[in-house]
Design an enzyme around this catalytic site. Structure first.
Site, PDB file in Angstrom:
ATOM      1  N   ASN A 145       0.869  -1.187   0.000  1.00  0.00           N
ATOM      2  CA  ASN A 145       0.000   0.000   0.000  1.00  0.00           C
ATOM      3  C   ASN A 145       0.903   1.234   0.000  1.00  0.00           C
ATOM      4  O   ASN A 145       1.509   1.571   1.014  1.00  0.00           O
ATOM      5  CB  ASN A 145      -0.878  -0.032   1.268  1.00  0.00           C
ATOM      6  CG  ASN A 145      -1.854   1.133   1.331  1.00  0.00           C
ATOM      7  OD1 ASN A 145      -1.802   2.043   0.506  1.00  0.00           O
ATOM      8  ND2 ASN A 145      -2.731   1.097   2.319  1.00  0.00           N
ATOM      9  N   LYS A 161       3.490   0.665   2.924  1.00  0.00           N
ATOM     10  CA  LYS A 161       3.171  -0.336   3.947  1.00  0.00           C
ATOM     11  C   LYS A 161       3.154  -1.698   3.277  1.00  0.00           C
ATOM     12  O   LYS A 161       2.719  -1.802   2.119  1.00  0.00           O
ATOM     13  CB  LYS A 161       1.770  -0.080   4.529  1.00  0.00           C
ATOM     14  CG  LYS A 161       1.685   1.120   5.432  1.00  0.00           C
ATOM     15  CD  LYS A 161       0.309   1.138   6.104  1.00  0.00           C
ATOM     16  CE  LYS A 161      -0.109   2.558   6.364  1.00  0.00           C
ATOM     17  NZ  LYS A 161      -1.526   2.801   6.321  1.00  0.00           N
ATOM     18  N   GLY A 190     -11.035   8.357   8.553  1.00  0.00           N
ATOM     19  CA  GLY A 190     -11.964   8.575   7.435  1.00  0.00           C
ATOM     20  C   GLY A 190     -13.201   7.749   7.723  1.00  0.00           C
ATOM     21  O   GLY A 190     -13.137   6.821   8.519  1.00  0.00           O
ATOM     22  N   GLY A 196     -11.467   1.907  13.128  1.00  0.00           N
ATOM     23  CA  GLY A 196     -11.007   2.334  14.460  1.00  0.00           C
ATOM     24  C   GLY A 196     -12.109   2.687  15.445  1.00  0.00           C
ATOM     25  O   GLY A 196     -12.173   2.137  16.552  1.00  0.00           O
ATOM     26  N   ARG A 243      -2.866  -2.043  -3.223  1.00  0.00           N
ATOM     27  CA  ARG A 243      -4.029  -1.190  -3.031  1.00  0.00           C
ATOM     28  C   ARG A 243      -3.914  -0.032  -4.018  1.00  0.00           C
ATOM     29  O   ARG A 243      -2.906   0.673  -4.036  1.00  0.00           O
ATOM     30  CB  ARG A 243      -4.041  -0.648  -1.610  1.00  0.00           C
ATOM     31  CG  ARG A 243      -5.199   0.296  -1.416  1.00  0.00           C
ATOM     32  CD  ARG A 243      -5.076   1.092  -0.157  1.00  0.00           C
ATOM     33  NE  ARG A 243      -6.217   1.973  -0.029  1.00  0.00           N
ATOM     34  CZ  ARG A 243      -6.174   3.152   0.552  1.00  0.00           C
ATOM     35  NH1 ARG A 243      -5.036   3.593   1.061  1.00  0.00           N
ATOM     36  NH2 ARG A 243      -7.235   3.890   0.641  1.00  0.00           N
ATOM     37  N   HIS A 262     -18.177   2.039   8.059  1.00  0.00           N
ATOM     38  CA  HIS A 262     -16.713   2.010   8.208  1.00  0.00           C
ATOM     39  C   HIS A 262     -16.339   3.362   8.812  1.00  0.00           C
ATOM     40  O   HIS A 262     -16.297   4.373   8.109  1.00  0.00           O
ATOM     41  CB  HIS A 262     -16.052   1.804   6.834  1.00  0.00           C
ATOM     42  CG  HIS A 262     -14.559   1.896   6.862  1.00  0.00           C
ATOM     43  ND1 HIS A 262     -13.724   0.827   6.619  1.00  0.00           N
ATOM     44  CD2 HIS A 262     -13.731   2.937   7.119  1.00  0.00           C
ATOM     45  CE1 HIS A 262     -12.464   1.207   6.723  1.00  0.00           C
ATOM     46  NE2 HIS A 262     -12.442   2.503   7.025  1.00  0.00           N
ATOM     47  N   ARG A 290     -12.279  15.735   8.065  1.00  0.00           N
ATOM     48  CA  ARG A 290     -13.044  16.120   6.863  1.00  0.00           C
ATOM     49  C   ARG A 290     -14.475  16.492   7.237  1.00  0.00           C
ATOM     50  O   ARG A 290     -15.089  15.856   8.096  1.00  0.00           O
ATOM     51  CB  ARG A 290     -13.097  14.975   5.863  1.00  0.00           C
ATOM     52  CG  ARG A 290     -11.767  14.613   5.273  1.00  0.00           C
ATOM     53  CD  ARG A 290     -11.921  13.569   4.175  1.00  0.00           C
ATOM     54  NE  ARG A 290     -10.653  12.891   3.953  1.00  0.00           N
ATOM     55  CZ  ARG A 290     -10.517  11.568   3.932  1.00  0.00           C
ATOM     56  NH1 ARG A 290     -11.557  10.773   4.093  1.00  0.00           N
ATOM     57  NH2 ARG A 290      -9.335  11.040   3.740  1.00  0.00           N
ATOM     58  N   ASN A 329     -13.930  -0.030  18.208  1.00  0.00           N
ATOM     59  CA  ASN A 329     -13.442   0.190  19.578  1.00  0.00           C
ATOM     60  C   ASN A 329     -14.301   1.071  20.462  1.00  0.00           C
ATOM     61  O   ASN A 329     -14.066   1.121  21.669  1.00  0.00           O
ATOM     62  CB  ASN A 329     -12.041   0.816  19.525  1.00  0.00           C
ATOM     63  CG  ASN A 329     -11.030  -0.123  18.913  1.00  0.00           C
ATOM     64  OD1 ASN A 329     -10.770  -1.185  19.456  1.00  0.00           O
ATOM     65  ND2 ASN A 329     -10.478   0.251  17.780  1.00  0.00           N
ATOM     66  N   GLU A 375      -8.382  -4.981   5.416  1.00  0.00           N
ATOM     67  CA  GLU A 375      -8.249  -4.676   3.994  1.00  0.00           C
ATOM     68  C   GLU A 375      -7.067  -5.415   3.371  1.00  0.00           C
ATOM     69  O   GLU A 375      -7.140  -5.849   2.222  1.00  0.00           O
ATOM     70  CB  GLU A 375      -8.108  -3.157   3.799  1.00  0.00           C
ATOM     71  CG  GLU A 375      -9.424  -2.435   4.033  1.00  0.00           C
ATOM     72  CD  GLU A 375      -9.282  -0.953   4.304  1.00  0.00           C
ATOM     73  OE1 GLU A 375      -8.808  -0.594   5.406  1.00  0.00           O
ATOM     74  OE2 GLU A 375      -9.638  -0.142   3.439  1.00  0.00           O
ATOM     75  N   GLY A 390     -15.530   2.387  14.925  1.00  0.00           N
ATOM     76  CA  GLY A 390     -16.590   1.367  14.878  1.00  0.00           C
ATOM     77  C   GLY A 390     -16.238   0.120  15.667  1.00  0.00           C
ATOM     78  O   GLY A 390     -17.100  -0.489  16.301  1.00  0.00           O
ATOM     79  N   HIS A 399     -13.088   3.146   0.274  1.00  0.00           N
ATOM     80  CA  HIS A 399     -13.089   2.087   1.302  1.00  0.00           C
ATOM     81  C   HIS A 399     -13.763   0.807   0.774  1.00  0.00           C
ATOM     82  O   HIS A 399     -14.258   0.007   1.560  1.00  0.00           O
ATOM     83  CB  HIS A 399     -13.868   2.508   2.574  1.00  0.00           C
ATOM     84  CG  HIS A 399     -13.279   3.640   3.344  1.00  0.00           C
ATOM     85  ND1 HIS A 399     -14.058   4.609   3.925  1.00  0.00           N
ATOM     86  CD2 HIS A 399     -12.002   3.933   3.665  1.00  0.00           C
ATOM     87  CE1 HIS A 399     -13.291   5.477   4.560  1.00  0.00           C
ATOM     88  NE2 HIS A 399     -12.028   5.091   4.412  1.00  0.00           N
ATOM     89  N   ASP A 428      -8.937  12.691  17.068  1.00  0.00           N
ATOM     90  CA  ASP A 428      -8.898  11.346  17.645  1.00  0.00           C
ATOM     91  C   ASP A 428      -9.972  11.195  18.718  1.00  0.00           C
ATOM     92  O   ASP A 428     -10.065  12.022  19.632  1.00  0.00           O
ATOM     93  CB  ASP A 428      -7.508  11.083  18.239  1.00  0.00           C
ATOM     94  CG  ASP A 428      -7.335   9.623  18.597  1.00  0.00           C
ATOM     95  OD1 ASP A 428      -8.101   9.119  19.444  1.00  0.00           O
ATOM     96  OD2 ASP A 428      -6.444   8.985  18.018  1.00  0.00           O
ATOM     97  N   PHE A 429     -10.766  10.128  18.583  1.00  0.00           N
ATOM     98  CA  PHE A 429     -11.906   9.972  19.489  1.00  0.00           C
ATOM     99  C   PHE A 429     -11.521   9.737  20.935  1.00  0.00           C
ATOM    100  O   PHE A 429     -12.308  10.013  21.848  1.00  0.00           O
ATOM    101  CB  PHE A 429     -12.859   8.876  18.978  1.00  0.00           C
ATOM    102  CG  PHE A 429     -13.914   9.495  18.116  1.00  0.00           C
ATOM    103  CD1 PHE A 429     -13.622   9.848  16.809  1.00  0.00           C
ATOM    104  CD2 PHE A 429     -15.157   9.804  18.620  1.00  0.00           C
ATOM    105  CE1 PHE A 429     -14.556  10.485  16.017  1.00  0.00           C
ATOM    106  CE2 PHE A 429     -16.104  10.435  17.840  1.00  0.00           C
ATOM    107  CZ  PHE A 429     -15.807  10.774  16.537  1.00  0.00           C
TER     108      PHE A 429
HETATM  109  P1  AMP Z   1      -8.666   4.240  11.798  1.00  0.00           P
HETATM  110  O1  AMP Z   1      -8.610   5.369  10.798  1.00  0.00           O
HETATM  111  O2  AMP Z   1      -9.571   3.119  11.347  1.00  0.00           O
HETATM  112  O3  AMP Z   1      -7.330   3.787  12.253  1.00  0.00           O
HETATM  113  O4  AMP Z   1      -9.394   4.853  13.120  1.00  0.00           O
HETATM  114  C1  AMP Z   1      -8.854   5.902  13.887  1.00  0.00           C
HETATM  115  C2  AMP Z   1      -9.860   6.304  14.952  1.00  0.00           C
HETATM  116  O5  AMP Z   1     -10.193   5.152  15.749  1.00  0.00           O
HETATM  117  C3  AMP Z   1      -9.369   7.369  15.946  1.00  0.00           C
HETATM  118  O6  AMP Z   1     -10.369   8.367  16.121  1.00  0.00           O
HETATM  119  C4  AMP Z   1      -9.184   6.612  17.244  1.00  0.00           C
HETATM  120  O7  AMP Z   1      -9.505   7.401  18.367  1.00  0.00           O
HETATM  121  C5  AMP Z   1     -10.162   5.476  17.137  1.00  0.00           C
HETATM  122  N1  AMP Z   1      -9.649   4.347  17.920  1.00  0.00           N
HETATM  123  C6  AMP Z   1      -8.664   3.497  17.558  1.00  0.00           C
HETATM  124  N2  AMP Z   1      -8.408   2.611  18.572  1.00  0.00           N
HETATM  125  C7  AMP Z   1      -9.242   2.933  19.589  1.00  0.00           C
HETATM  126  C8  AMP Z   1      -9.470   2.424  20.911  1.00  0.00           C
HETATM  127  N3  AMP Z   1      -8.776   1.381  21.354  1.00  0.00           N
HETATM  128  N4  AMP Z   1     -10.436   3.016  21.658  1.00  0.00           N
HETATM  129  C9  AMP Z   1     -11.160   4.059  21.180  1.00  0.00           C
HETATM  130  N5  AMP Z   1     -10.981   4.594  19.962  1.00  0.00           N
HETATM  131  C10 AMP Z   1     -10.052   4.054  19.174  1.00  0.00           C
END
Ligand code: AMP
Length: 397
Positions: A7, A14, A212, A331, A91, A208, A241, A335, A384, A333, A180, A283-284
């Site tokens: 990728n 990667k 993103g 990420g 990819r 997803h 975004r 976690n 993926e 969805g 995606h 970041d969540f």
């Molecule tokens: P991704 O782009 O699929 O890697 O997702 C990134 C997002 O997933 C970020 O907002 C992270 O805060 C969230 N995320 C990833 N791992 C965790 C976790 N263990 N607990 C809560 N949120 C997570």
């Protein structure tokens, strides 16, 4: 059989090497800062600690050569010769309207990848460089292109047309494509197995949601609508975004702030989303903490994020005249049980009942709704890279 998955980003590469007999990852890693001073290779042989080394990489050809050296290295390697690699799966982000499936790369395929540079200016050029680097390093080993847009090519015209003058579609291919796709394909087919659904009579919504995010409606195994458009900017509120907005906002901000169109688009891509609303983070984990500490803007960002997803689920339920399963992946969805609960609270009218105990669990392929729920709610981790390896193997077998 061994399949290498690549990728390529504009300055990164990667990789994962799969043993397809048991779908295990033998080794994986990342080349960073390609073409920039301080290029770095991070390599993990399964079962060993990650090794990091600074190695000069002027371009992606150098990076591919280094990756292959690592794979056959006495200490960190996992194969004795690169000829053990049956094929390489790449990819590739955009295939325009040309491919609705993965393909073995030939000159025509490379031409199409090039023709789509305008649609994905950051990704497609890097993807093509990665393919050519592998052709150079492993002459005779087949390369397969697995496109992010391919799964969404089954969308009907009514779903993919923008209501703008038709000539822009005819002249430039201005329409909705969706992204995606590899993840939506992988997760929706797993949902059919997990929910014991009849593929030819199934209605699935895949959310997803990571940094993103996109939602897709998958009816009878085929995508009939998805939330991203000509570019990945459309649809959900994402990490940085904006997702859907009134297009007039672009002109309004450009005038008020004396910015160019490109400046504003950059803001909508990189400084908007939950980061833009909250001013805290994309970041969540940070957002949740800030909201718990009483930060109102972080709270609104989380609420708006979940609300937009719930609205798309409503729209896609209408598009399919029903829904059997709603699946969360990526990420957030996979976690974030609180976001899943927040979204499901809008779905009582569909007879959705979440099982709080199951929703608190983490792990592989879970059904998190109660037995009485009229719609199955699931968490299915996406993969993926494995999907790219499977598609590659299927084509070269
Ligand atoms: P991704 O782009 O699929 O890697 O997702 C990134 C997002 O997933 C970020 O907002 C992270 O805060 C969230 N995320 C990833 N791992 C965790 C976790 N263990 N607990 C809560 N949120 C997570």
């Amino acid at each position: 059989m061994k399949i290498l998955v690549i990728n390529c980003g504009s300055s990164s590469l990667k990789y994962q090497l799969f043993n397809m007999d048991d779908h295990s990852v033998m080794a994986k890693g990342l080349c960073e800062r390609i073409g920039i001073e301080g290029s770095l290779l991070k390599h993990t042989k399964t079962g060993m600690d990650t090794v990091e080394m600074e190695k000069p990489m002027e371009n992606h050809k150098d990076a591919v050569a280094l990756v292959l050296d690592m794979l056959v290295d006495d200490k960190y390697g996992v194969i004795t010769d690169v000829s053990e690699i049956t094929a390489v799966g790449h990819r590739v982000v955009h295939a325009g309207q040309k491919y609705s499936d993965s393909v073995i790369v030939d000159e025509d395929v490379k031409k199409v990848v090039k023709e789509c540079f305008d649609f994905a200016p950051l990704h497609n050029p890097a993807n093509l460089i990665g393919i050519e680097a592998c052709e150079h390093a492993m002459p005779g080993t087949p390369n397969v292109a697995v496109f992010d847009t391919a799964f969404h090519q089954t969308m009907p015209e009514k779903a993919y047309m923008y209501a703008v003058p038709y000539e822009y579609y005819e002249k430039y291919g201005v329409r909705r494509y969706g992204f995606h796709g590899t993840s939506h394909a992988f997760v929706s087919s797993k949902a059919i197995e997990l929910g014991e659904l009849d593929k030819d009579n199934s209605k699935i919504i895949v959310c997803h949601i990571g940094n993103g995010g996109s939602v897709s409606a998958v009816q009878n195994g085929k995508c009939i609508d998805t939330s991203m458009g000509l570019t990945p900017l459309e649809g959900l509120i994402m990490g940085t975004r904006s997702g859907d907005i009134d297009p007039a906002v672009v002109q309004f901000i450009a005038h008020k702030e004396d910015k160019t169109l490109d400046d504003v688009l950059n803001i909508l891509n990189k400084k908007s989303g939950v980061l833009g609303i909250s001013g805290v983070s994309s970041d969540f984990r940070d957002l949740t903490k800030a909201a718990e500490d009483g930060n109102h803007r972080a709270e609104i960002a989380i609420e708006a994020y979940a609300y937009r997803i719930a609205k798309y689920i409503g729209a896609y339920t209408t598009a399919m005249n029903g829904v059997d399963a709603i699946v969360f992946t990526a990420g957030v969805g996979e976690n974030n049980g609180a976001i899943r609960k927040n979204i499901c609270e809008y779905l009582g009218y569909l007879g959705v009942e979440l099982d709080d105990g199951e929703n608190a669990k983490r792990g592989e392929d879970l059904v998190i709704s109660t037995a009485a729920s009229k719609v199955k709610i699931m968490v299915i981790p996406t993969n993926e890279e494995l999907k790219i390896a499977q598609e590659t193997l299927a084509l070269v077998k």
